[in-house]
Design an enzyme around this catalytic site. Structure first.
Site, PDB file in Angstrom:
ATOM      1  N   ASP A 141       0.738  -1.190   0.132  1.00  0.00           N
ATOM      2  CA  ASP A 141      -0.036   0.085   0.091  1.00  0.00           C
ATOM      3  C   ASP A 141       0.909   1.315  -0.053  1.00  0.00           C
ATOM      4  OD1 ASP A 141      -2.621   1.495   2.023  1.00  0.00           O
ATOM      5  OD2 ASP A 141      -2.313   1.564   0.159  1.00  0.00           O
ATOM      6  N   LYS A 144       3.111   3.179  -5.598  1.00  0.00           N
ATOM      7  CA  LYS A 144       2.517   2.416  -6.666  1.00  0.00           C
ATOM      8  C   LYS A 144       3.586   1.793  -7.472  1.00  0.00           C
ATOM      9  CE  LYS A 144      -0.762   3.413  -4.090  1.00  0.00           C
ATOM     10  NZ  LYS A 144      -0.843   2.453  -2.771  1.00  0.00           N
ATOM     11  N   ASP A 169      -3.239  -2.900  -2.649  1.00  0.00           N
ATOM     12  CA  ASP A 169      -4.236  -2.179  -2.614  1.00  0.00           C
ATOM     13  C   ASP A 169      -3.880  -1.178  -4.095  1.00  0.00           C
ATOM     14  OD1 ASP A 169      -5.155   0.698  -0.654  1.00  0.00           O
ATOM     15  OD2 ASP A 169      -6.408  -0.606  -1.827  1.00  0.00           O
ATOM     16  N   ASN A 170      -5.142  -0.367  -4.228  1.00  0.00           N
ATOM     17  CA  ASN A 170      -5.107   0.373  -5.360  1.00  0.00           C
ATOM     18  C   ASN A 170      -4.604   0.194  -6.920  1.00  0.00           C
ATOM     19  OD1 ASN A 170      -3.475   2.076  -2.834  1.00  0.00           O
ATOM     20  ND2 ASN A 170      -5.457   2.596  -3.506  1.00  0.00           N
ATOM     21  N   GLU A 199     -11.310   4.185  -1.457  1.00  0.00           N
ATOM     22  CA  GLU A 199     -11.858   4.354   0.066  1.00  0.00           C
ATOM     23  C   GLU A 199     -12.525   5.828  -0.153  1.00  0.00           C
ATOM     24  OE1 GLU A 199      -8.780   3.571  -1.040  1.00  0.00           O
ATOM     25  OE2 GLU A 199      -7.329   5.348  -0.306  1.00  0.00           O
TER      26      GLU A 199
HETATM   27  O1  LIG Z   1      -0.317   7.074  -2.869  1.00  0.00           O
HETATM   28  C1  LIG Z   1      -0.841   6.191  -1.874  1.00  0.00           C
HETATM   29  N1  LIG Z   1      -0.310   5.490  -1.018  1.00  0.00           N
HETATM   30  C2  LIG Z   1       1.188   5.788  -0.858  1.00  0.00           C
HETATM   31  C3  LIG Z   1       1.573   7.086  -0.074  1.00  0.00           C
HETATM   32  C4  LIG Z   1       3.076   7.203   0.291  1.00  0.00           C
HETATM   33  C5  LIG Z   1       3.666   5.816   0.678  1.00  0.00           C
HETATM   34  C6  LIG Z   1       5.142   6.377   1.206  1.00  0.00           C
HETATM   35  N2  LIG Z   1       5.887   5.036   1.536  1.00  0.00           N
HETATM   36  C7  LIG Z   1       5.576   4.193   2.611  1.00  0.00           C
HETATM   37  C8  LIG Z   1       6.489   3.169   2.645  1.00  0.00           C
HETATM   38  N3  LIG Z   1       7.323   3.521   1.517  1.00  0.00           N
HETATM   39  C9  LIG Z   1       7.094   4.545   0.576  1.00  0.00           C
HETATM   40  C10 LIG Z   1      -2.075   6.106  -2.059  1.00  0.00           C
HETATM   41  C11 LIG Z   1      -3.083   7.103  -2.828  1.00  0.00           C
HETATM   42  C12 LIG Z   1      -4.380   7.348  -3.103  1.00  0.00           C
HETATM   43  C13 LIG Z   1      -5.057   8.191  -3.859  1.00  0.00           C
HETATM   44  C14 LIG Z   1      -6.168   7.888  -4.632  1.00  0.00           C
HETATM   45  C15 LIG Z   1      -6.851   8.727  -5.458  1.00  0.00           C
HETATM   46  C16 LIG Z   1      -6.402   9.993  -5.368  1.00  0.00           C
HETATM   47  F1  LIG Z   1      -6.900  11.090  -5.959  1.00  0.00           F
HETATM   48  C17 LIG Z   1      -5.215  10.347  -4.640  1.00  0.00           C
HETATM   49  C18 LIG Z   1      -4.522   9.535  -3.776  1.00  0.00           C
HETATM   50  C19 LIG Z   1      -5.065   6.165  -2.494  1.00  0.00           C
HETATM   51  C20 LIG Z   1      -4.409   5.215  -1.727  1.00  0.00           C
HETATM   52  O2  LIG Z   1      -5.221   4.059  -1.176  1.00  0.00           O
HETATM   53  C21 LIG Z   1      -2.937   5.107  -1.606  1.00  0.00           C
HETATM   54  O3  LIG Z   1      -2.519   3.978  -0.827  1.00  0.00           O
HETATM   55 MG   LIG Z   2      -3.919   2.477  -0.738  1.00  0.00          MG
END
Ligand SMILES: O=C(NCCCCCn1ccnc1)c1cc(-c2ccc(F)cc2)cc(O)c1O
Ligand SMILES: [Mg+2]
Length: 214
Positions: A141, A144, A169-170, A199
């Site tokens: 998660d 991506k 996820d996603n 979500e």
């Molecule tokens: O980017 C996401 N997650 C990663 C966050 C940073 C991870 C940092 N990290 C941790 C460890 N190594 C690196 C994410 C984005 C969205 C989303 C969906 C639609 C929208 F319009 C905007 C955003 C929905 C999610 O469910 C997500 O998980």
């Molecule tokens: Mg997610």
């Protein structure tokens, strides 16, 4: 300067949830993010799919890549058997600080270890740091575009065993097209898509479950 979204989420948990009650923490976050301020938790709809896969796998050692505020850490840890553990990786120290407090508020701090830093650096150190052989369950998660390289890294580091379940996820929104190609056209994985919704919205999204065949 004002508070951050994760800080406001923590406040909502402290105000509306009961200390030591994971379900109330989950409900408080879902209420806040549905009615007050959207946030990128796996959420209640995809969360039910996560719950059902977890209950089926019943992992002893689980890994989460992408902690954010700890919502899915709480969802996962609340379903683990005694002596089972979750290791969760977060790149962003501010996210990790909030997640630590939310996980502790749920009373799950003894089951969850948060490690801060880049997954690419941390994955190769997992065996020696945590004295573990392999993971039974991995929840992807985080960024991506890191799903494929980190899955390959988990394979190369011998952290996956026959039957390990990866849940991503996603895979539709924001999307992980290279990951879908990787696991779906790979004889070493048995993959299945669980259609759901992004979500707290009506947009399509879903989870991809992939069983490592060894
Ligand atoms: O980017 C996401 N997650 C990663 C966050 C940073 C991870 C940092 N990290 C941790 C460890 N190594 C690196 C994410 C984005 C969205 C989303 C969906 C639609 C929208 F319009 C905007 C955003 C929905 C999610 O469910 C997500 O998980
Ligand atoms: Mg997610």
């Amino acid at each position: 300067t004002g508070s951050s979204r994760p800080q406001r989420m923590l406040k909502a948990v402290q105000k509306n949830a009961t200390k030591g009650d994971p379900q109330s923490v989950i409900s408080a976050i879902d209420y806040y993010c549905r009615h007050k301020e959207w946030a990128m938790n796996v959420g209640d709809e995809k969360g039910l799919i996560l719950d059902s896969v977890l209950t089926e796998v019943n992992p002893s050692m689980a890994l989460e890549l992408g902690t954010y505020c700890g919502y899915s850490s709480v969802r996962i840890a609340r379903l683990l058997s005694p002596n089972s553990k979750l290791i969760t990786v977060e790149f962003n120290p501010a996210f990790a600080a909030i997640a630590r407090q939310i996980i502790a508020y749920a009373g799950l701090q003894d089951k969850v270890t948060i490690v801060e830093g880049p997954s690419a650096d941390l994955i190769p150190k997992m065996k020696e740091r945590f004295g573990l052989k392999s993971f039974d369950f991995v929840f992807l998660d985080h960024w991506k575009d890191r799903y494929v390289p980190d899955t390959k890294l988990l394979e190369e580091c011998g952290l996956l065993k026959k039957g390990t379940v990866l849940l991503a996820d996603n895979v539709i929104c924001p999307g992980a097209p290279e990951y879908l190609k990787y696991v779906r056209n790979n004889p070493r994985y048995e993959s299945r898509y669980y259609k759901s919704y992004l979500e707290y919205t009506k947009a399509e999204d879903g989870l991809e479950k992939s069983v490592f065949l060894g």
